[in-house]
Design a protein around this motif. Structure first.
Motif, PDB file in Angstrom:
ATOM      1  N   ALA A   1      32.865  38.618  45.935  1.00  0.00           N
ATOM      2  CA  ALA A   1      32.832  37.310  45.267  1.00  0.00           C
ATOM      3  C   ALA A   1      33.108  36.179  46.254  1.00  0.00           C
ATOM      4  N   LYS A   2      34.058  36.404  47.205  1.00  0.00           N
ATOM      5  CA  LYS A   2      34.355  35.387  48.203  1.00  0.00           C
ATOM      6  C   LYS A   2      33.159  35.134  49.106  1.00  0.00           C
TER       7      LYS A   2
ATOM      8  N   ASN B   1      33.298  40.416  33.949  1.00  0.00           N
ATOM      9  CA  ASN B   1      34.642  40.992  33.945  1.00  0.00           C
ATOM     10  C   ASN B   1      34.627  42.440  33.460  1.00  0.00           C
TER      11      ASN B   1
ATOM     12  N   ASN C   1      36.706  41.436  45.208  1.00  0.00           N
ATOM     13  CA  ASN C   1      37.090  40.057  45.544  1.00  0.00           C
ATOM     14  C   ASN C   1      36.404  39.599  46.826  1.00  0.00           C
ATOM     15  N   ASP C   2      36.281  40.508  47.789  1.00  0.00           N
ATOM     16  CA  ASP C   2      35.582  40.144  49.021  1.00  0.00           C
ATOM     17  C   ASP C   2      34.121  39.801  48.759  1.00  0.00           C
TER      18      ASP C   2
ATOM     19  N   GLU D   1      39.720  46.694  43.947  1.00  0.00           N
ATOM     20  CA  GLU D   1      39.656  45.290  43.543  1.00  0.00           C
ATOM     21  C   GLU D   1      39.485  44.379  44.750  1.00  0.00           C
ATOM     22  N   LYS D   2      40.022  44.787  45.899  1.00  0.00           N
ATOM     23  CA  LYS D   2      39.880  44.001  47.118  1.00  0.00           C
ATOM     24  C   LYS D   2      38.403  43.893  47.527  1.00  0.00           C
TER      25      LYS D   2
ATOM     26  N   LYS E   1      33.377  44.541  36.161  1.00  0.00           N
ATOM     27  CA  LYS E   1      34.419  44.691  37.183  1.00  0.00           C
ATOM     28  C   LYS E   1      35.402  45.791  36.789  1.00  0.00           C
TER      29      LYS E   1
END
Length: 474
Positions: A227-228, A205, A224-225, A220-221, A208
């Motif tokens: 991590a996805k 975190n 998140n991508d 942030e997108k 990040k």
């Protein structure tokens, strides 16, 4: 009538000369057919070109009748000079093909097929080793452990203990210490696993947030991508992960088998090492046995010095880097120190891997500043190790060039994984010692007049290597 008688006399003389020439020619033909021409002026022969002397015509003139009869004299054998015999021209002789080829090409050709033979032998040897890799690595580990424990057996023997008892005490204590180290590492990892996972989550975190505030313009997108994608990759590769886990069970069984083989091999090497070496020496050809007998103890001393020096250097690295990690409040300082000790047996590469592991743990648990401080501690200890500890502890007997270390570790890792990387450097050090001793031994034997070790030169490269007997003094 007088004219007719003179003409008949001249005709008789000519016929006599023709007959003499025919006899000469017939004699020459017979001599050529038999292959044995007599020399000039031989008996019964006249020189060539000379006719028979004309016979005196016996003329009887009857005073009463007034007639005279001319009688031709019988032919006289005139010596004949034979024609010189023409010998058949000798067939031109061709030189030996090996003598026509240049010396450098002959040497290159013979060296090439020998190198091809050696390459084929090494390829077959690698194939055999790959098939019995577990046994080879277990025996190599036993050799390293034996080199580390044998000085203790010698000291116990000097104290008066029997050989069997000294071997048993040393082996049991050594195996207990090694087992305790492994158990301690596993226990520390399991004890700190929950705390480490929490700290890793917090560190991720923090990374990040640092990435969002960094000048790299990370959104942030995007995070998140990433991590996805990672989660989807893990979900789609569940079967591969499960099979890897099952394969890990197989690997664990192989590791336990290798450990048992290494323990038994170490026990017998400690107890009966000299007898095993004597038996192995009997397999060497008699011509090379003296050199190998001298190279064996030197190779063993090199291996013992390498293992002992590596253990001391690894222990110093683990203590100082572990203390630095502990004072910087990095979690799992003791397991990381043990990992540093174990990875130190892989020169250069192991130090880099263990240092990177410590820096990563500090980064995800304590932040960038602590990670930088851990990196400084690791680099400082490794510089002291490379420039002070290794030259002083290991000495010149096991000094190997860094390029040879990197190449041997890479080759050993490609052939046999981590075990091959551990065994590669001591193998190179021992080989360097053996080759250097055999070269010096061969040179000394040559200077002492015993001749070079091995067979004499033969084949096409031996042309010109044999001394000229006419020019050599007895």
């Amino acid at each position: 009538m007088a004219k007719r008688e003179g003409w008949l006399g001249r005709l008789g003389n000519r016929l006599n000369r023709m007959e003499a020439r025919l006899n000469e020619r017939r004699a020459e033909v017979e001599a050529e057919a038999s292959g044995d021409l007599p020399g000039r002026g031989g008996p019964g022969r006249a020189p060539a070109g000379r006719a028979a002397s004309p016979g005196a015509a016996v003329s009887g003139a009857s005073s009463a009748s007034g007639t005279a009869t001319a009688v031709a004299a019988p032919p006289v054998a005139v010596p004949v000079a034979p024609a010189p015999h023409l010998a058949a021209p000798a067939a031109p002789t061709r030189p030996d093909p090996a003598s026509v080829v240049p010396w450098g090409m002959r040497v290159a050709a013979e060296a090439s097929w020998r190198l091809l033979l050696l390459a084929g032998m090494l390829w077959v040897l690698m194939k055999v080793i790959s098939e019995v890799r577990l046994v080879v690595l277990a025996f190599a580990a036993a050799m390293l452990v034996t080199a580390m424990l044998q000085p203790f057996v010698v000291r116990l023997r000097r104290l008066g203990l029997p050989r069997g008892l000294a071997t048993a005490v040393t082996a049991i204590l050594g195996f207990v210490v090694i087992g305790l180290v492994g158990w301690f590492v596993v226990w520390q990892v399991m004890e700190n696993l929950d705390d480490l996972s929490d700290r890793v989550r917090d560190g991720i975190n923090e990374l990040k947030l640092w990435a969002l505030d960094s000048p790299f313009h990370v959104t942030e997108k995007q995070i998140n991508d990433i991590a996805k994608n990672l989660s989807e990759t893990i979900g789609t590769n569940t079967e591969q992960i499960t099979s890897a886990g099952l394969q890990g069970v197989t690997v664990l069984v192989e590791v336990l088998t290798g450990i048992l083989l290494a323990m038994f091999s170490t026990l017998f090497l400690l107890y009966d090492g000299k007898r095993i070496w004597t038996w192995a020496l009997g397999l060497v050809p008699a011509a090379a046995r003296a050199g190998v007998a001298g190279a064996g103890p030197r190779a063993w001393r090199t291996l013992t010095a390498y293992v002992r020096g590596t253990v001391i250097v690894a222990l110093i690295d683990a203590i100082f880097i572990g203390l630095g990690i502990y004072f910087l409040d990095v979690p799992m300082a003791v397991p990381l120190a043990v990992f540093i000790f174990l990875f130190a047996f892989i020169p250069l590469v192991g130090a880099v891997v263990s240092g990177a592991l410590a820096v990563v743990v500090a980064l995800v648990t304590q932040g960038v500043f602590t990670a930088l401080m851990v990196l400084l501690v690791v680099l400082a200890v490794q510089q002291i190790e490379g420039h002070v500890l290794q030259p002083f502890i290991l000495g010149r007997a096991v000094r190997v060039h860094p390029l040879a270390v990197v190449l041997s570790v890479a080759a050993g890792g490609m052939i046999a994984g981590i075990g091959g990387a551990v065994v590669a450097v001591p193998l190179v050090a021992v080989t360097n010692t053996v080759v250097g001793y055999l070269k010096a031994y061969s040179r000394d034997q040559h200077h002492l007049g015993a001749g070079m070790i091995g067979p004499a030169p033969h084949g096409s490269t031996a042309l010109g290597a044999v001394p000229d007997r006419e020019n050599t003094t007895p």
